[in-house]
Write a protein that holds these residues in place. Structure first.
Motif, PDB file in Angstrom:
ATOM      1  N   VAL A 201       0.801  -1.232   0.000  1.00 13.30           N
ATOM      2  CA  VAL A 201       0.000   0.000   0.000  1.00 13.30           C
ATOM      3  C   VAL A 201       0.834   1.283   0.000  1.00 13.30           C
ATOM      4  CG1 VAL A 201      -1.865  -1.186   1.183  1.00 13.30           C
ATOM      5  CG2 VAL A 201      -0.216   0.104   2.530  1.00 13.30           C
ATOM      6  N   GLU A 202       2.041   1.234   0.561  1.00 12.54           N
ATOM      7  CA  GLU A 202       2.807   2.475   0.722  1.00 12.54           C
ATOM      8  C   GLU A 202       3.150   3.154  -0.598  1.00 12.54           C
ATOM      9  OE1 GLU A 202       6.388   4.090   3.545  1.00 12.54           O
ATOM     10  OE2 GLU A 202       6.631   2.118   2.631  1.00 12.54           O
ATOM     11  N   PRO A 203       3.618   2.434  -1.626  1.00 11.49           N
ATOM     12  CA  PRO A 203       3.934   3.127  -2.886  1.00 11.49           C
ATOM     13  C   PRO A 203       2.725   3.851  -3.486  1.00 11.49           C
ATOM     14  CG  PRO A 203       4.917   0.948  -2.855  1.00 11.49           C
ATOM     15  CD  PRO A 203       3.998   1.004  -1.689  1.00 11.49           C
ATOM     16  N   GLY A 204       1.567   3.230  -3.433  1.00  9.68           N
ATOM     17  CA  GLY A 204       0.375   3.876  -3.970  1.00  9.68           C
ATOM     18  C   GLY A 204      -0.006   5.116  -3.188  1.00  9.68           C
ATOM     19  N   LEU A 205       0.108   5.060  -1.858  1.00 10.13           N
ATOM     20  CA  LEU A 205      -0.208   6.230  -1.041  1.00 10.13           C
ATOM     21  C   LEU A 205       0.764   7.371  -1.312  1.00 10.13           C
ATOM     22  CD1 LEU A 205      -1.014   4.483   2.364  1.00 10.13           C
ATOM     23  CD2 LEU A 205      -2.640   5.467   0.747  1.00 10.13           C
TER      24      LEU A 205
END
Length: 228
Positions: A201-205
């Motif tokens: 999830v972190e890259p998308g956020l």
């Protein structure tokens, strides 16, 4: 004769201060609810296991729903404290996301009974218990939302509030689903399960935050001034 009489008299129960007795009952009820689920546990069973009368159990907690709520309160407060402390101690937004999720999975790993009490799928869909579950979920959701807001440039946070709320619900749902899978399978260590979710999830956020930063930049042409 006296000896025979004395031998047939049952030993009296140890009298404990009310607070200590309540904690003892909560420990027993917590373990039973975690093992069997809310619907399968009776007040008779809890009273017998705690060595108290059923009327006394009702005098202390009112009914089974309130007894369960008391168990849930202890578990929920402990979970929120663990996740909140991890987020507060983080040195940046990315670390807050990572450390918060790791703390969540570490809590589940360290106190599986608490998880089962908090996320018992057999609980009634409405009423007092459903409201209590919703309250703890909302408080955890607020922690998730705050972590995501930190990934967004400050000047864009107000405008992004609705999107953050939606993403926070999705992230919390993913965390709960992954935790259930992890408890069922034990296929990964808890820390690796948390890392897997963070890496997903972190890259998308971060990309979403960068996009907002670009679109909200002062250098962006103002369409109200005739920009194409």
């Amino acid at each position: 004769m006296n000896a025979m009489v004395q031998s047939t008299v049952p030993a009296s129960r140890t009298r404990l201060p009310r607070k200590e007795r309540e904690l003892q009952i909560l420990d027993i009820a917590h373990a039973r609810f975690a093992e069997h689920g809310f619907g399968a546990v009776t007040m008779d069973e809890v009273a017998a296991a705690a060595g108290v009368t059923k009327p006394l159990l009702y005098a202390y907690f009112g009914n089974k729903e309130r007894l369960y709520s008391a168990c849930m309160e202890r578990a929920g407060d402990a979970m929120l404290a663990a996740v909140g402390a991890a987020v507060a101690a983080a040195t940046g937004p990315s670390e807050a996301l990572r450390d918060g999720l790791k703390a969540f999975f570490a809590f589940v790993d360290g106190d599986r009974d608490a998880w089962r009490v908090l996320f018992d799928e057999t609980l009634p869909a409405g009423g007092e218990l459903a409201r209590a579950v919703a309250e703890y979920r909302d408080r955890l959701l607020a922690l998730v939302a705050q972590t995501q807001l930190e990934l967004i440039p400050e000047h864009s946070r107000e405008r992004a509030a609705t999107e953050v709320e939606a993403l926070s619900n999705a992230l919390l749902g993913a965390s709960e689903a992954l935790a259930r899978w992890w408890l069922r399978t034990g296929a990964l260590p808890a820390a690796e399960a948390a890392d897997l979710l963070v890496a997903t999830v972190e890259p998308g956020l971060q990309a979403r935050a960068a996009l907002r930063d670009r679109t909200a930049s002062p250098s962006t042409p103002d369409r109200d001034q005739g920009a194409p």
